[in-house]
Design an enzyme around this catalytic site. Structure first.
Site, PDB file in Angstrom:
ATOM      1  CG  HIS A 154     -34.893  -2.989 -29.316  1.00 29.95           C
ATOM      2  ND1 HIS A 154     -35.030  -3.201 -30.450  1.00 29.95           N
ATOM      3  CD2 HIS A 154     -34.571  -4.137 -28.569  1.00 29.95           C
ATOM      4  CE1 HIS A 154     -34.723  -4.420 -30.675  1.00 29.95           C
ATOM      5  NE2 HIS A 154     -34.362  -4.835 -29.797  1.00 29.95           N
ATOM      6  CG  HIS A 201     -39.173  -4.368 -28.315  1.00 34.10           C
ATOM      7  ND1 HIS A 201     -39.072  -4.563 -30.086  1.00 34.10           N
ATOM      8  CD2 HIS A 201     -37.997  -5.030 -27.864  1.00 34.10           C
ATOM      9  CE1 HIS A 201     -37.813  -5.392 -30.096  1.00 34.10           C
ATOM     10  NE2 HIS A 201     -37.438  -5.569 -29.161  1.00 34.10           N
ATOM     11  CG  HIS A 216     -30.127  -7.818 -27.756  1.00 34.13           C
ATOM     12  ND1 HIS A 216     -30.912  -8.870 -27.357  1.00 34.13           N
ATOM     13  CD2 HIS A 216     -30.843  -7.035 -28.560  1.00 34.13           C
ATOM     14  CE1 HIS A 216     -32.206  -8.678 -27.921  1.00 34.13           C
ATOM     15  NE2 HIS A 216     -32.246  -7.443 -28.431  1.00 34.13           N
ATOM     16  CG  HIS A 248     -36.955 -12.709 -32.633  1.00 35.07           C
ATOM     17  ND1 HIS A 248     -36.231 -13.593 -31.849  1.00 35.07           N
ATOM     18  CD2 HIS A 248     -36.341 -11.559 -32.628  1.00 35.07           C
ATOM     19  CE1 HIS A 248     -34.954 -12.795 -31.600  1.00 35.07           C
ATOM     20  NE2 HIS A 248     -34.993 -11.734 -32.064  1.00 35.07           N
ATOM     21  CE1 TYR A 257     -30.865 -10.244 -30.499  1.00 35.55           C
ATOM     22  CE2 TYR A 257     -31.686 -11.829 -32.243  1.00 35.55           C
ATOM     23  CZ  TYR A 257     -31.830 -10.916 -31.036  1.00 35.55           C
ATOM     24  OH  TYR A 257     -33.276 -10.563 -30.897  1.00 35.55           O
ATOM     25  CD  GLU A 267     -32.478  -7.589 -32.508  1.00 37.30           C
ATOM     26  OE1 GLU A 267     -32.496  -7.087 -31.402  1.00 37.30           O
ATOM     27  OE2 GLU A 267     -33.286  -8.317 -32.846  1.00 37.30           O
TER      28      GLU A 267
HETATM   29  C1  M3P Z   1     -35.655  -9.259 -29.685  1.00 35.28           C
HETATM   30  C2  M3P Z   1     -36.401  -8.549 -30.710  1.00 35.28           C
HETATM   31  C3  M3P Z   1     -36.248 -13.656 -27.161  1.00 35.28           C
HETATM   32  C4  M3P Z   1     -36.552 -12.629 -28.159  1.00 35.28           C
HETATM   33  C5  M3P Z   1     -35.846 -11.424 -28.228  1.00 35.28           C
HETATM   34  C6  M3P Z   1     -36.396 -10.693 -29.212  1.00 35.28           C
HETATM   35  C7  M3P Z   1     -35.512 -13.542 -25.744  1.00 35.28           C
HETATM   36  O1  M3P Z   1     -34.754  -8.912 -29.027  1.00 35.28           O
HETATM   37  O2  M3P Z   1     -35.774  -7.696 -30.877  1.00 35.28           O
HETATM   38  O3  M3P Z   1     -37.693  -8.787 -30.837  1.00 35.28           O
HETATM   39  O4  M3P Z   1     -36.896 -14.678 -27.340  1.00 35.28           O
HETATM   40 FE    FE Z   2     -34.052  -7.198 -29.816  1.00 33.81          FE
END
Ligand code: M3P
Ligand code: FE
Length: 309
Positions: A154, A201, A216, A248, A257, A267
Site C-alpha cells: 500500500h 488498507h 511512504h 500501530h 519506517y 515501510e
Molecule cells: C500505516 C499503516 C499514521 C499511521 C499510519 C499507518 C499516519 O502506514 O501501514 O498502517 O499514524
Molecule cells: Fe503503511
C-alpha cells in the site's frame, strides 16, 4: 470471495535523486528483483513473490517523491467501465498506450483533488515468482536477498481535499473506509485508510496543505521476525530509520519506517487484520492519535508526521 473491480495497488513510480545509489538500495538492500530498464532510463523491480512484471519503477529526477500510483483492475471491460464512470463524474482522464510502461497494457490516468496521479490498468505480463506453477517449492533464492518483502502492499499519501478523495475511492472505485482519524473538532476526517479487498488498507491519505506528497510506500513481510530482521539489515547498511520496530494501533500493523537514499520513506510491515466491506469503520479520536500511531509508546513522532517527499 469474488474480487472484482479494483484488485490491488499494482505499481508506484518513485522519483530518486541518484539512480545508481537507488538501484543498489532497492535491489541489494531492500532485495527487490530487477526486471527491466526502458529507453527513458527507468528501472523496474518486483518483490520476490509478486507475479506481475513490476511493482516499483524508479525514475531519476531533481526531487524525490511519487510520480503516480497504479491500481490493477480485473480485466479490460472493468477498465472501460471505470473510465466511463470517471468521465460521468466529471473527472478528466488521459489514456496512456500499452507499452509506455514495460510489459503493461493501456493505463487510464487521472488527478486526485489531493494532487496525486492515480492510474488504472488491466494487464501486465505475468513473469511469475521464480517457482514453477506445478509442484512449487515454498521459496527460492530470491526470497533470501536483502530485506526481501513479499509484495508491494500500500501507499500513504499526503495532500489536500481528502474528503473529495474519499468520495472518488468509495463512490467510483468501490473501496470502503476501514479506519479513520478525526481532527481536534471531533468531526473532520484528517486521515483515511481505504481497502478494495480484504487488506486492512490498499491506500491511505492524510490531510496536508501541500499537494501530491508521498509519506511512504509499504512492503509486506511474512512474519514479525522478518520485520525485525529487516531492521537488522537497515542498520548493517546504515539506512536511516524513522520509527520502529513498533505496532500501530491504527490497522494493528507491526512496522519499521526508514528512508531510501533519496529520502523517500518506505515501510516494512507485517500483521494487521482482514476486514470485509460490511465492517463498520474504526474511528480514532484526536486525543487517541498517539496510540493510534505508536501503540506501545503512545507517542506522536514529529519526523513521522511532518517529513514527506
Ligand atoms: C500505516 C499503516 C499514521 C499511521 C499510519 C499507518 C499516519 O502506514 O501501514 O498502517 O499514524
Ligand atoms: Fe503503511
Amino acid at each position: 470471495m469474488a474480487l472484482e473491480g479494483v484488485m490491488r495497488p499494482g505499481h508506484a513510480q518513485i522519483r530518486v535523486l541518484e539512480l545508481d545509489a537507488a538501484v543498489h538500495f532497492y535491489r541489494d538492500v531492500l532485495g527487490l528483483v530487477e526486471t527491466g530498464r526502458d529507453a527513458s532510463g527507468r528501472v523496474y523491480f518486483k518483490c520476490w513473490d509478486e507475479r506481475d512484471h513490476h511493482s516499483i519503477v524508479l525514475r531519476e529526477a531533481e526531487s524525490a517523491g511519487i510520480d503516480f500510483l497504479g491500481f490493477k483492475v480485473r480485466d479490460d471491460a472493468t477498465l472501460d467501465r471505470f473510465e466511463a464512470k470517471l468521465a460521468e463524474a466529471g473527472i478528466a482522464t488521459t489514456s496512456l498506450p500499452a507499452g509506455d510502461l514495460l510489459e503493461t497494457g493501456r493505463r487510464v490516468r487521472f488527478t486526485l483533488p489531493s494532487g496525486h496521479e492515480i492510474e488504472l490498468y488491466a494487464t501486465k505480463t505475468s513473469v511469475g515468482n521464480g517457482m514453477p506453477m506445478v509442484n512449487p517449492a515454498p521459496w527460492n533464492e530470491q526470497s533470501e536477498t536483502g530485506i526481501a518483502p513479499v509484495r508491494f502492499d500500500h501507499a500513504l499519501l499526503y495532500g489536500p481535499n481528502i474528503a473529495d478523495v474519499k468520495r472518488i475511492f468509495v463512490d467510483i472505485l468501490g473501496f470502503y473506509l476501514v479506519e479513520r482519524v478525526l481532527g481536534p473538532d471531533g468531526e473532520t476526517e484528517t486521515a483515511l485508510w481505504l481497502s478494495c479487498g480484504q487488506k486492512v488498507h490498499d491506500i491511505a491519505f492524510v490531510e496536508h496543505p501541500e499537494p501530491g506528497k508521498l509519506h511512504h510506500c509499504s512492503f509486506l513481510m511474512d512474519s514479525w521476525e522478518k520485520v525485525l530482521r529487516a531492521g537488522d539489515i537497515m542498520s548493517k547498511n546504515e539506512i536511516s530509520v524513522d520509527i520502529g520496530p513498533t505496532r500501530h494501533g491504527i490497522t494493528r500493523g507491526c512496522t519499521i519506517y526508514a528512508w531510501d537514499p533519496s529520502g523517500n520513506r518506505f515501510e516494512t510491515f507485517q500483521g494487521g487484520y482482514y476486514p470485509y466491506p460490511d465492517y463498520e469503520t474504526i474511528t480514532w479520536t484526536w486525543d487517541a492519535f498517539p496510540q493510534g500511531l505508536d501503540y506501545p509508546q503512545r507517542k506522536l513522532h514529529e519526523s513521522f508526521l511532518s517529513i514527506v517527499t
